[in-house]
Design a protein around this motif. Structure first.
Motif, PDB file in Angstrom:
ATOM      1  N   ALA A 142      34.425  46.710  45.029  1.00 12.38           N
ATOM      2  CA  ALA A 142      34.284  45.465  45.793  1.00 12.38           C
ATOM      3  C   ALA A 142      33.922  45.801  47.239  1.00 12.38           C
ATOM      4  N   SER A 186      39.668  37.788  40.970  1.00 11.16           N
ATOM      5  CA  SER A 186      38.354  37.213  41.257  1.00 11.16           C
ATOM      6  C   SER A 186      37.333  38.263  41.657  1.00 11.16           C
ATOM      7  N   ALA A 187      37.798  39.377  42.228  1.00  7.40           N
ATOM      8  CA  ALA A 187      36.872  40.387  42.736  1.00  7.40           C
ATOM      9  C   ALA A 187      36.372  41.328  41.647  1.00  7.40           C
ATOM     10  N   GLU A 233      35.267  36.927  51.099  1.00 10.30           N
ATOM     11  CA  GLU A 233      34.831  35.655  50.529  1.00 10.30           C
ATOM     12  C   GLU A 233      35.809  35.158  49.470  1.00 10.30           C
ATOM     13  N   LYS A 234      36.324  36.074  48.648  1.00  8.75           N
ATOM     14  CA  LYS A 234      37.324  35.695  47.648  1.00  8.75           C
ATOM     15  C   LYS A 234      38.637  35.319  48.325  1.00  8.75           C
ATOM     16  N   ALA A 282      38.566  31.713  49.524  1.00  7.19           N
ATOM     17  CA  ALA A 282      38.759  30.773  48.412  1.00  7.19           C
ATOM     18  C   ALA A 282      40.205  30.787  47.923  1.00  7.19           C
ATOM     19  N   CYS A 283      40.772  31.968  47.764  1.00  3.75           N
ATOM     20  CA  CYS A 283      42.143  32.082  47.256  1.00  3.75           C
ATOM     21  C   CYS A 283      43.160  31.512  48.244  1.00  3.75           C
ATOM     22  N   CYS A 337      45.110  36.828  43.241  1.00  2.00           N
ATOM     23  CA  CYS A 337      43.901  35.999  43.101  1.00  2.00           C
ATOM     24  C   CYS A 337      42.660  36.785  43.518  1.00  2.00           C
ATOM     25  N   ILE A 338      42.747  37.498  44.635  1.00  2.00           N
ATOM     26  CA  ILE A 338      41.597  38.288  45.110  1.00  2.00           C
ATOM     27  C   ILE A 338      41.240  39.360  44.086  1.00  2.00           C
ATOM     28  N   ALA A 386      32.694  40.786  49.798  1.00  2.00           N
ATOM     29  CA  ALA A 386      33.151  40.134  48.568  1.00  2.00           C
ATOM     30  C   ALA A 386      34.654  39.859  48.618  1.00  2.00           C
ATOM     31  N   VAL A 387      35.421  40.815  49.147  1.00  2.00           N
ATOM     32  CA  VAL A 387      36.870  40.633  49.235  1.00  2.00           C
ATOM     33  C   VAL A 387      37.205  39.471  50.165  1.00  2.00           C
TER      34      VAL A 387
END
Length: 179
Positions: free
Chosen positions: A53, A170-171, A60-61, A64-65, A166-167, A57-58
Motif C-alpha cells: 500500500a 480496505s487497503a 485515502e482509506k 473514508a474509515c 478498516c484501513i 492509498a492508506v
C-alpha cells in the motif's frame, strides 16, 4: 550545608518533573510529571502493516474509515484539520462519548495518522476528558485516580483500532473474480 541542601533540592525537583513512557491498552503513552501532576501528552499505536500500500492509498482509506467510524465530535470543530495524501499525513479531531460509573463521559483528541510505504501508525495528542458532555468541562488528560484516564485511553485506542482494521481491510488489493 546550604550548598548540599540546594543540590539535593535541585535533584528532587528534577526527578519530580521528569517525563516517562508507559504502556496502556497496547499504546505507548508519553507522560510529563510537573509538580506531582502527571499529564498524558501523546498515545502512540504500534506500527500497522499494509503490504504493497502506498502512503496515498492508506491516507485515502483512512479518510473514508475515519468518517464512517467517528460519529461523535464537537459541532464547532471540523473532523479533519489536515489531509495530505502525498506526504502520508492525516489529522482528525475525534470525540468519543462513553459511560463510566453511571455518568456520561467524553474524551477527545487530535488523531494523527502517518503513512509510509506498506505501514502506518496513529498518535493521539491534545487529549482531554470530562464528566458530562459540555465542552467547558474538558481538561487535559491526567494520570490521577478518579479521572478515568485508563478508560479514556481504552476508548481512544479502541476507536483507533477500529479505524486501523478498516484501513487494513480496505487497503488490501482486490482479487480478480473468476467468472
Amino acid at each position: 550545608m546550604r550548598k548540599t541542601f540546594a543540590a539535593l533540592l535541585t535533584i528532587f525537583a528534577a526527578a519530580a518533573s521528569a517525563n516517562e513512557t508507559v504502556e496502556s491498552s497496547g499504546y505507548k503513552l508519553d507522560v510529563a510529571n510537573s509538580g506531582g501532576v502527571k499529564t498524558i501528552f501523546t498515545a502512540t499505536s504500534p506500527v500497522h502493516e499494509v503490504p504493497d500500500a502506498t502512503p496515498r492509498a492508506v491516507i485515502e482509506k483512512a479518510v473514508a474509515c475515519t468518517s464512517t467510524i467517528v460519529t461523535t465530535r464537537s459541532q464547532e470543530t471540523p473532523l479533519f484539520s489536515t489531509q495530505d495524501p502525498d506526504s502520508g499525513l492525516l489529522v482528525a479531531n475525534i470525540r468519543v462519548e462513553y459511560y463510566a460509573a453511571l455518568t456520561q463521559r467524553v474524551v477527545q483528541s487530535r488523531l494523527t495518522i502517518e503513512a509510509r510505504e506498506g505501514r502506518f501508525r496513529m498518535t493521539h495528542s491534545d487529549m482531554r476528558n470530562s464528566v458530562g458532555s459540555s465542552p467547558a468541562d474538558l481538561h487535559l488528560l491526567t494520570k490521577i485516580w478518579g479521572t478515568s484516564w485508563e478508560r479514556s485511553i481504552k476508548e481512544l485506542s479502541d476507536t483507533s483500532e477500529k479505524i486501523a482494521a478498516c484501513i487494513k481491510s480496505s487497503a488490501e488489493p482486490k482479487k480478480a473474480e473468476d467468472w
